[in-house]
Design a protein around this motif. Structure first.
Motif, PDB file in Angstrom:
ATOM      1  N   GLY A 132      70.560 109.229   3.942  1.00 44.86           N
ATOM      2  CA  GLY A 132      70.790 109.300   2.510  1.00 44.86           C
ATOM      3  C   GLY A 132      71.826 110.341   2.134  1.00 44.86           C
ATOM      4  O   GLY A 132      72.320 111.109   2.973  1.00 44.86           O
ATOM      5  N   ILE A 168      62.438 112.366  -2.606  1.00 44.20           N
ATOM      6  CA  ILE A 168      63.101 111.153  -3.111  1.00 44.20           C
ATOM      7  C   ILE A 168      62.936 110.001  -2.125  1.00 44.20           C
ATOM      8  O   ILE A 168      62.745 108.841  -2.521  1.00 44.20           O
ATOM      9  CB  ILE A 168      64.587 111.452  -3.379  1.00 44.20           C
ATOM     10  CG1 ILE A 168      64.710 112.397  -4.577  1.00 44.20           C
ATOM     11  CG2 ILE A 168      65.364 110.160  -3.628  1.00 44.20           C
ATOM     12  CD1 ILE A 168      66.124 112.792  -4.913  1.00 44.20           C
ATOM     13  N   GLY A 169      62.995 110.313  -0.831  1.00 46.60           N
ATOM     14  CA  GLY A 169      62.771 109.268   0.168  1.00 46.60           C
ATOM     15  C   GLY A 169      61.375 108.679   0.089  1.00 46.60           C
ATOM     16  O   GLY A 169      61.190 107.455   0.221  1.00 46.60           O
ATOM     17  N   ILE A 178      59.464 108.678  -2.623  1.00 48.08           N
ATOM     18  CA  ILE A 178      59.395 107.901  -3.867  1.00 48.08           C
ATOM     19  C   ILE A 178      59.989 106.510  -3.652  1.00 48.08           C
ATOM     20  O   ILE A 178      59.428 105.501  -4.093  1.00 48.08           O
ATOM     21  CB  ILE A 178      60.140 108.650  -5.000  1.00 48.08           C
ATOM     22  CG1 ILE A 178      59.385 109.913  -5.385  1.00 48.08           C
ATOM     23  CG2 ILE A 178      60.309 107.734  -6.218  1.00 48.08           C
ATOM     24  CD1 ILE A 178      60.119 110.790  -6.386  1.00 48.08           C
ATOM     25  N   ALA A 179      61.127 106.481  -2.953  1.00 48.02           N
ATOM     26  CA  ALA A 179      61.758 105.186  -2.668  1.00 48.02           C
ATOM     27  C   ALA A 179      60.874 104.333  -1.768  1.00 48.02           C
ATOM     28  O   ALA A 179      60.842 103.096  -1.886  1.00 48.02           O
ATOM     29  CB  ALA A 179      63.120 105.416  -2.007  1.00 48.02           C
ATOM     30  N   ALA A 180      60.138 104.983  -0.874  1.00 46.43           N
ATOM     31  CA  ALA A 180      59.258 104.240   0.028  1.00 46.43           C
ATOM     32  C   ALA A 180      58.166 103.521  -0.740  1.00 46.43           C
ATOM     33  O   ALA A 180      57.923 102.314  -0.535  1.00 46.43           O
ATOM     34  CB  ALA A 180      58.646 105.203   1.052  1.00 46.43           C
ATOM     35  N   ALA A 187      58.116 102.881  -3.955  1.00 49.55           N
ATOM     36  CA  ALA A 187      58.679 101.941  -4.924  1.00 49.55           C
ATOM     37  C   ALA A 187      59.091 100.645  -4.244  1.00 49.55           C
ATOM     38  O   ALA A 187      58.965  99.555  -4.821  1.00 49.55           O
ATOM     39  CB  ALA A 187      59.891 102.573  -5.618  1.00 49.55           C
ATOM     40  N   SER A 188      59.568 100.745  -3.017  1.00 55.52           N
ATOM     41  CA  SER A 188      60.034  99.537  -2.320  1.00 55.52           C
ATOM     42  C   SER A 188      58.886  98.627  -1.919  1.00 55.52           C
ATOM     43  O   SER A 188      59.031  97.404  -1.952  1.00 55.52           O
ATOM     44  CB  SER A 188      60.843  99.939  -1.090  1.00 55.52           C
ATOM     45  OG  SER A 188      60.026 100.642  -0.159  1.00 55.52           O
ATOM     46  N   LEU A 246      60.299  98.065   5.235  1.00 60.65           N
ATOM     47  CA  LEU A 246      60.831  98.872   4.135  1.00 60.65           C
ATOM     48  C   LEU A 246      60.192 100.252   4.106  1.00 60.65           C
ATOM     49  O   LEU A 246      60.868 101.263   3.877  1.00 60.65           O
ATOM     50  CB  LEU A 246      60.606  98.157   2.803  1.00 60.65           C
ATOM     51  CG  LEU A 246      61.425  96.882   2.572  1.00 60.65           C
ATOM     52  CD1 LEU A 246      61.001  96.207   1.271  1.00 60.65           C
ATOM     53  CD2 LEU A 246      62.916  97.227   2.514  1.00 60.65           C
ATOM     54  N   SER A 286      62.203 103.866   4.636  1.00 65.21           N
ATOM     55  CA  SER A 286      62.175 104.909   3.614  1.00 65.21           C
ATOM     56  C   SER A 286      61.570 106.196   4.149  1.00 65.21           C
ATOM     57  O   SER A 286      62.039 107.293   3.840  1.00 65.21           O
ATOM     58  CB  SER A 286      61.389 104.428   2.392  1.00 65.21           C
ATOM     59  OG  SER A 286      61.989 103.285   1.821  1.00 65.21           O
ATOM     60  N   VAL A 333      64.122 108.020   6.203  1.00 60.68           N
ATOM     61  CA  VAL A 333      65.031 108.799   5.360  1.00 60.68           C
ATOM     62  C   VAL A 333      64.398 110.129   4.987  1.00 60.68           C
ATOM     63  O   VAL A 333      65.032 111.194   5.051  1.00 60.68           O
ATOM     64  CB  VAL A 333      65.411 108.001   4.094  1.00 60.68           C
ATOM     65  CG1 VAL A 333      66.178 108.882   3.115  1.00 60.68           C
ATOM     66  CG2 VAL A 333      66.231 106.785   4.457  1.00 60.68           C
ATOM     67  N   ALA A 334      63.128 110.101   4.587  1.00 63.75           N
ATOM     68  CA  ALA A 334      62.432 111.318   4.177  1.00 63.75           C
ATOM     69  C   ALA A 334      62.340 112.311   5.336  1.00 63.75           C
ATOM     70  O   ALA A 334      62.590 113.512   5.170  1.00 63.75           O
ATOM     71  CB  ALA A 334      61.039 110.967   3.657  1.00 63.75           C
TER      72      ALA A 334
END
Length: 230
Positions: A15, A135-136, A138-140, A142-143, A155, A159, A162-163
Motif C-alpha cells: 500500500g 487502514i489495511g 479496515i479494508a479487510a 470492508a472487502s 480478499l 488485506s 497489507v496490514a
C-alpha cells in the motif's frame, strides 16, 4: 524470486504507506550518516589539536596557542580562543570560566544538531506503520462484507497482508532509527564531555601559572580529573 523482486512485490502489496515509510527511513539514515561523519571528524580534530597545544598551555605560551587555534575549525579551538581572550583582563578564575562556558553555548548546538530528528522520525515511522495497519484491517473487513463467499478468504488474506507489511515496516524503521539515535547520542555526549574536560584542564593550567608567577602556594585545581581529550 530474487531479493529485488521480493522488495518490489512487498512494496506493491503493502500500500501507499510503505512509500512514506521508505522516505522516512532514507531521510533518517542520511541524517545518521552525516552526523556520524561529523562527530567522528570533530573528535579526531579535537584530539589532534589538544595534543598539539597542551604542552604550550602548560608552559604558558598562549600566543602560540592562539596562532594554532585560529587556523582550526575544531570545537576545542573555539573554547580555547574564548578563554585566552579573557586571560589578560580577568583576575579571577571564574571570569575565564564564564567565558569558556559561553563558548560551549556556541559549540554544543552545532554538535547536537539534527541528532534529535532521528528519535522524532522513529516515532513518526512507527505511527505511520500503525496507521497503515489500521487502514489495511479496515479494508479487510470492508472487502469481505460485500464479497462473494468464495472470494472472502482471498480478499481477507490480501488485506491482512497489507496490514502486516505496514506493521513490520514501521517497526523496522523505528528500531533502526532509534538504535542510530542511541549510538549518536552517546558519541555526542562523549565529545561534549571531552570539551568540558579540556576547559577544566586549561583553567587549571592558567591558575597554576599565575600562582607560580605571583609566588603563591598552589591550590588544588577544581574539576574532575582527566587524562586527556577523548
Amino acid at each position: 524470486m530474487s531479493f529485488f523482486d521480493y522488495v518490489v512485490t512487498f512494496f506493491r502489496e503493502g500500500g501507499p504507506f510503505l512509500y512514506l515509510l521508505a522516505a522516512i527511513f532514507v531521510v533518517g539514515v542520511g541524517i545518521a550518516i552525516e552526523r556520524f561523519v561529523f562527530l567522528t571528524a570533530e573528535t579526531t580534530s579535537n584530539r589532534r589539536l589538544w595534543n598539539q597545544v597542551s604542552p604550550l598551555i602548560s608552559n604558558g605560551n598562549f600566543k602560540q596557542v592562539v596562532a594554532i587555534t585560529q587556523k582550526s575549525n575544531a570545537s576545542i579551538a573555539t573554547a580555547l580562543n574564548y578563554g585566552i581572550a579573557r586571560i589578560a583582563g580577568a583576575r579571577r578564575r571564574d571570569d575565564i570560566e564564564k567565558a569558556m562556558d559561553e563558548s560551549l553555548l556556541e559549540v554544543i548546538p552545532r554538535i547536537e544538531k539534527r541528532t534529535p530528528y532521528l528519535q522524532a522520525l522513529a516515532n513518526i515511522g512507527m505511527l505511520t506503520g500503525l496507521l497503515g495497519t489500521v487502514i489495511g484491517l479496515i479494508a479487510a473487513f470492508a472487502s469481505i462484507a460485500t464479497a462473494n463467499p468464495a472470494e472472502k478468504a482471498s480478499l481477507l488474506a490480501a488485506s491482512i497482508s497489507v496490514a502486516m507489511n505496514n506493521t513490520a515496516s514501521g517497526l523496522f524503521v523505528a528500531i533502526t532509527l532509534l538504535l542510530a539515535h542511541m549510538f549518536l547520542e552517546a558519541k555526542t555526549t562523549k565529545l561534549i564531555d571531552s570539551l568540558e574536560i579540556a576547559n577544566v584542564k586549561f583553567l587549571n593550567s592558567v591558575v597554576e601559572r599565575r600562582q607560580e608567577t605571583e609566588g603563591e602556594p598552589p591550590v588544588a585545581p577544581r574539576g574532575r580529573p582527566a587524562h586527556g581529550v577523548a
